[in-house]
Design a protein around this motif. Structure first.
Motif, mmCIF file in Angstrom:
data_model
loop_
_atom_site.group_PDB
_atom_site.id
_atom_site.type_symbol
_atom_site.label_atom_id
_atom_site.label_comp_id
_atom_site.label_asym_id
_atom_site.label_seq_id
_atom_site.Cartn_x
_atom_site.Cartn_y
_atom_site.Cartn_z
ATOM 1 N N GLU A 14 44.642 50.825 41.895
ATOM 2 C CA GLU A 14 44.799 49.779 40.876
ATOM 3 C C GLU A 14 45.393 48.533 41.549
ATOM 4 O OE1 GLU A 14 44.450 48.732 37.756
ATOM 5 O OE2 GLU A 14 46.002 47.181 37.883
ATOM 6 N N SER A 16 44.820 45.128 39.748
ATOM 7 C CA SER A 16 44.264 44.054 38.912
ATOM 8 C C SER A 16 45.190 42.871 38.720
ATOM 9 C CB SER A 16 43.864 44.610 37.549
ATOM 10 O OG SER A 16 45.012 45.066 36.876
ATOM 11 N N THR A 84 39.877 49.902 40.154
ATOM 12 C CA THR A 84 39.766 48.980 39.029
ATOM 13 C C THR A 84 38.799 47.862 39.385
ATOM 14 O OG1 THR A 84 42.067 49.403 38.515
ATOM 15 C CG2 THR A 84 41.065 47.472 37.472
ATOM 16 N N GLY A 86 37.819 45.580 36.972
ATOM 17 C CA GLY A 86 38.232 44.443 36.160
ATOM 18 C C GLY A 86 38.624 44.952 34.786
ATOM 19 N N GLY A 88 40.946 41.354 35.397
ATOM 20 C CA GLY A 88 42.169 41.072 36.141
ATOM 21 C C GLY A 88 42.017 39.794 36.942
ATOM 22 N N LEU A 93 41.801 41.871 42.467
ATOM 23 C CA LEU A 93 40.776 42.913 42.307
ATOM 24 C C LEU A 93 39.975 43.106 43.592
ATOM 25 C CD1 LEU A 93 39.493 41.834 38.784
ATOM 26 C CD2 LEU A 93 40.581 44.027 39.289
ATOM 27 N N HIS A 116 39.788 48.581 33.640
ATOM 28 C CA HIS A 116 41.245 48.686 33.530
ATOM 29 C C HIS A 116 41.685 49.090 32.105
ATOM 30 C CE1 HIS A 116 45.363 47.438 34.596
ATOM 31 N NE2 HIS A 116 45.429 46.889 33.408
ATOM 32 N N PRO A 338 33.886 42.797 41.847
ATOM 33 C CA PRO A 338 34.852 42.826 40.745
ATOM 34 C C PRO A 338 34.533 41.775 39.680
ATOM 35 C CG PRO A 338 35.868 41.940 42.739
ATOM 36 C CD PRO A 338 34.468 42.325 43.104
#
Ligand code: KG4
Length: 344
Positions: A14, A16, A84, A86, A88, A93, A116, A338
């Motif tokens: 993760e 983001s 992740t 998106g 973010g 990302l 996310h 992303p």
């Protein structure tokens, strides 16, 4: 041992916003969840995107390393890597996405993209070793409230969810943080408002409430109203904030939670679904948790509140979503990019 009998080990990533996190989930059970925060933003009163992506670059390798070591698995046992995609900050990302692509190629394991927001919801399904596991049953409603989102989601299955209400402007967390900032509180201000609100009178000051139809939210009017209210009172009394800090926090928190709860109650009424859950950073708010518990009792809801550490941004929620996508064979190609903004 053939492939079918091997445990499913998911490495989740993760990145983001301003937390770099890596986690390992084995057959749905959490083995590690490492989160590195970024202190660098504190002095700016908000996340600075360029600084966030640079910090992710520095943190990502040590964080993944720690997650793998703490889980006690070897890299060769990892079945897939989930990251992740998106929504973010794009630069942030990109760090997680690029790392995941590289890991997938070098380890020869599938790549799994995760939304996310879906991750925040599926955090409710993270199992802990030797702890009771009480996930919600489908269908359920989830109030997802964080720094970037305020949504009511109807969850029909692990990977089948529908947003039935959302903010048309600011998120609830943004309202907490921006109002805290004008009061001179540190960033992020939500936890400080929560702390001071405990000592204050929630009915001392009245702030404006939006009139938005349906299940949607709006917080920008409240934010402006709060700002003008302080400005007017500071003209009369320069010590106004200091002298009324706890009452200001309590009244603001009461208003935000009133807004959140009124639409959630309406969603329960409209859908007839009484299985109710909460997710996202703002769900840590003690006032909101209290209101949820009171209403659950009053209206006979089955309320499920996730463990505090899984409500904030973390990779365990990405890994558990990756686990369900793996079971569903939902993999992603190396050409994935992303997305700063995505819907569920
Ligand atoms: O889900 P999250 O960790 O990430 C983002 O979406 O960025 O949520 C962070 C948000 C921040 O706005 C923070 O102020 C808020 O959650 N928050 C709280 C509390 N703890 C965190 N807001 C109100 N009361 C709290 N106790």
């Amino acid at each position: 041992m053939d492939n079918e009998e091997r445990p499913i080990v998911i490495l989740g990533i993760e990145s983001s916003c301003d937390d770099t996190s890596a986690a390992i989930i084995k057959d749905g059970v959490i083995l590690s969840n490492i989160v590195a925060g970024q202190k660098v933003h504190e002095e700016y009163g908000g996340v600075v995107p360029e600084l966030a992506s640079r910090a992710h670059q520095q943190n990502i390798i040590p964080v993944v390393d720690q997650a793998i070591k703490k889980a006690g698995v070897s890299q060769s046992e990892v079945s897939a890597i989930a990251f992740t995609r998106g929504p973010g900050l794009l630069g942030s990302l990109l760090v997680g996405t690029s790392f995941a692509k590289g890991f997938s190629l070098s380890a020869g394991v599938p790549l799994i993209e995760v939304n996310h927001l879906q991750g925040h919801v599926l955090a409710l399904f993270i199992q802990e070793n030797n702890e009771p596991f009480n996930p919600p049953s489908f269908p359920f409603l989830c109030l997802l409230v964080s720094g970037g989102n305020s949504q009511i989601i109807l969850v029909e299955d692990y990977l089948k969810m529908k947003v039935i209400g959302q903010t048309i402007d600011d998120a609830a967390g943004e309202a907490f943080d921006k109002c805290a900032k004008v009061m001179g509180l540190p960033y992020p201000g939500g936890p400080y408002i929560d702390k001071f609100a405990k000592e204050g009178d929630p009915l001392k000051f009245e702030f404006s409430r939006p009139r938005i139809p349906g299940l949607d939210y709006s917080f920008s009017g409240l934010k402006t109203n709060f700002l003008y209210f302080l400005r007017d009172n500071l003209k009369e009394n320069p010590q106004f904030i200091e002298e009324n800090k706890t009452d200001l926090c309590a009244s603001l928190q009461h208003t935000i939670n009133d807004i959140l709860m009124s639409k959630l109650k309406r969603a329960v009424k409209e859908t007839g679904i009484k299985e109710v859950t909460i997710a996202g950073g703002v769900s840590a708010n003690s006032g909101l948790r209290g209101r949820l518990q009171d209403d659950a009792k009053k209206y006979s809801w089955n309320l499920i509140i996730p463990k505090f550490e899984y409500t904030m941004d973390n990779a365990a929620m990405i890994a558990i979503t990756g686990y369900y996508k793996y079971l569903n064979k939902e993999f992603t190609g190396q050409d994935v990019v992303p997305f700063a903004r995505t819907q569920l």
